[in-house]
Design an enzyme around this catalytic site. Structure first.
Site, PDB file in Angstrom:
ATOM      1  N   GLY A 220       0.847  -1.193  -0.218  1.00 27.00           N
ATOM      2  CA  GLY A 220      -0.059   0.027   0.045  1.00 27.00           C
ATOM      3  C   GLY A 220       0.677   1.194   0.040  1.00 27.00           C
ATOM      4  N   ASN A 221       2.093   1.044   0.349  1.00 25.18           N
ATOM      5  CA  ASN A 221       3.007   2.487   0.618  1.00 25.18           C
ATOM      6  C   ASN A 221       3.490   2.675  -0.809  1.00 25.18           C
ATOM      7  OD1 ASN A 221       5.282   0.369   0.396  1.00 25.18           O
ATOM      8  ND2 ASN A 221       4.069  -0.341   2.209  1.00 25.18           N
TER       9      ASN A 221
ATOM     10  N   LYS B 183      -5.937  -8.352  10.133  1.00 20.59           N
ATOM     11  CA  LYS B 183      -5.194  -7.623   9.042  1.00 20.59           C
ATOM     12  C   LYS B 183      -5.380  -6.076   9.247  1.00 20.59           C
ATOM     13  CE  LYS B 183      -4.348  -6.363   4.627  1.00 20.59           C
ATOM     14  NZ  LYS B 183      -3.010  -6.339   4.392  1.00 20.59           N
TER      15      LYS B 183
ATOM     16  N   LYS C 129      -2.564  -9.590   0.599  1.00 19.81           N
ATOM     17  CA  LYS C 129      -2.280  -9.603  -0.758  1.00 19.81           C
ATOM     18  C   LYS C 129      -0.914 -10.501  -1.031  1.00 19.81           C
ATOM     19  CE  LYS C 129       1.351  -6.514  -1.124  1.00 19.81           C
ATOM     20  NZ  LYS C 129       1.594  -6.371   0.231  1.00 19.81           N
TER      21      LYS C 129
ATOM     22  N   LYS D 130       4.641 -11.968   4.559  1.00 22.38           N
ATOM     23  CA  LYS D 130       5.481 -11.818   3.453  1.00 22.38           C
ATOM     24  C   LYS D 130       6.486 -13.057   3.153  1.00 22.38           C
ATOM     25  CE  LYS D 130       5.440  -6.829   3.567  1.00 22.38           C
ATOM     26  NZ  LYS D 130       3.974  -6.740   2.702  1.00 22.38           N
TER      27      LYS D 130
END
Ligand code: ADP
Ligand code: MG
Length: 311
Positions: A13-14, A132, A211, A273
Site C-alpha cells: 500500500g505504501n 489484517k 495480498k 510476506k
C-alpha cells in the site's frame, strides 16, 4: 521464441501512500512513479504480473461510509475491496501506461487491470480472529474508544479485520492467457474480493485477504518464476525495531521457516510476506525476494533486499 520468465511483483500500500503522508490523490500518483518506472524497464526482460495492497485505501472507504452513511445503505467490505481494485487498478494502469510510452513509444506492451475474486473457506479460523490492519494509524484515544477491533502494529494502533487464507484465484486461467500473450496484468488488488462457494455460486464475505498470500496463491496457479514483494523497508530484519536490528540478505527456506516460527516476523505485516515466499518456493518457485520500492530492479538482479532461496 521461448517465452520470457514470469515475474510477479506484489506492491505494498505504501507504493501509493508513503509514511507520514496524508495520501492525497496527487501524492499517490507521484509515489507510483518510482516503482512503475522500474516495472516498465523490467517488462523488457520479463512477463509481468502486478498485484497490490489496499490496506490504507479500504480503511479510508470504511471510515468515509461510517462518517456519512445515515441516508445511504452500508456497503459490505467485499464491495469496498472491489472499489479499491477499481481505483488503484486505474491509478497503476494509467501511470504504468505513461512510463511504458516514455520507454517504448508506440511499440509499448499492452496492459490490463482485472477485477479478481479469490475463494476462501467459510470455516477459516481467520473469521474469528481479526489480524489484517487497515486504514490509518490511530491516536491512543481513538484506539481506546474505537467501536471496532484494534491491534498494535509496528506503525502504531490500527483497525483490524478478518483475513482468511486464499484458496484459489477465480480468474487464474484468464490471467495466464493474458500473460502468455505478453500483456502486463494488474490483478488480485487488495488480496482479491473474498468469496466463498455456496454450491455452484460464489458469495462475497466480510474480510480483506492478505495480498502477499493471495499473490503466492496466484504465483502457484499460473507458474510464476520470480516472486518479488515490494514494501517500505529494505527487506526482512532480525530484531526489527530494536537498536540491534539487521537486514537479512540471503536465507534458505528452512532458516526462514525457523525464524518465522520464533516470531521474528509479526502477523499482518512481515509475517505473511515471509510465509508467502516460503509457500512460493515450496510449490516449485525459483526465486523469492522482499525489497523496498526504491530498489526493485536491484533486488530482481540479486543486489538488494532479502532473498529466500530453496534449501
Ligand atoms: P505492505 O503494505 O507493503 O504490505 P506492511 O505494513 O504490511 O506493508 O509490512 C511492512 C512493515 O512490516 C514494515 O513497514 C515494518 O514496519 C513491519 N515489520 C514488522 N516486522 C518486521 C521485520 N522483522 N522486518 C522488517 N519489517 C518488519
Ligand atoms: Mg501488508
Amino acid at each position: 521464441m521461448a517465452l520470457a520468465p514470469i515475474l510477479l511483483l506484489a506492491l505494498g500500500g505504501n507504493a501509493l501512500i508513503r509514511k507520514g503522508q496524508e495520501g492525497s490523490i496527487e501524492q499517490q500518483f507521484e509515489n507510483l512513479k518510482t516503482p512503475l518506472k522500474q516495472v516498465a524497464r523490467l517488462s523488457q526482460t520479463f512477463r509481468i504480473i502486478l498485484t497490490h495492497g489496499n490496506g490504507p485505501q479500504v480503511g479510508d472507504l470504511l471510515l468515509r461510509q461510517e462518517c456519512c452513511s445515515k441516508n445511504t445503505a452500508k456497503l459490505p467490505l467485499e464491495i469496498l475491496v472491489a472499489q479499491t481494485q477499481g481505483q488503484i487498478g486505474y491509478m497503476i494502469e494509467s501511470s504504468l501506461d505513461t512510463e511504458l510510452m516514455e520507454l517504448e513509444g508506440a511499440e509499448q506492451k499492452p496492459l490490463v487491470s482485472l477485477l479478481s475474486y479469490v475463494v476462501v473457506d467459510a470455516n477459516d479460523p481467520g473469521f474469528g480472529n481479526p489480524t489484517k490492519p487497515i486504514g490509518p494509524v490511530l491516536r491512543e484515544d481513538q484506539a481506546l474508544s474505537a467501536p471496532y477491533p484494534v491491534r498494535e502494529t509496528a506503525k502504531g494502533p490500527r483497525r483490524v479485520v478478518a483475513s482468511p487464507r486464499p484458496i484459489t484465484i477465480v480468474e487464474k486461467r484468464e490471467i495466464k492467457r493474458l500473460i502468455d500473450q505478453d500483456f502486463i496484468v494488474i490483478c488480485c488488488g487488495g488480496g482479491g474480493i473474498p468469496v466463498i462457494r455456496q454450491g455452484r455460486k460464489f458469495c462475497g464475505v466480510d474480510a480483506v485477504i492478505d495480498k502477499d498470500l493471495a499473490s503466492s496463491c496466484l504465483a502457484r496457479e499460473v507458474g510464476v518464476e520470480i516472486f518479488c514483494i515490494v514494501t517500505d523497508v529494505e527487506g526482512a530484519y532480525l530484531d526489527y525495531g530494536t537498536p540491534e536490528q539487521h537486514l537479512l540478505g540471503t536465507v534458505t527456506a528452512s532458516e526462514a521457516r525457523r525464524l518465522l516460527a520464533t516470531g521474528a516476523f509479526p502477523p499482518g505485516s512481515m509475517g505473511p510476506k515471509v510465509e508467502a515466499c516460503l509457500e512460493f518456493l515450496g510449490n516449485g518457485g525459483r526465486e523469492a525476494v522482499i525489497c523496498s520500492i526504491d530498489s526493485i530492479d536491484q533486488a530482481v538482479a540479486g543486489r538488494s533486499g532479502t532473498r529466500i532461496v530453496r534449501d
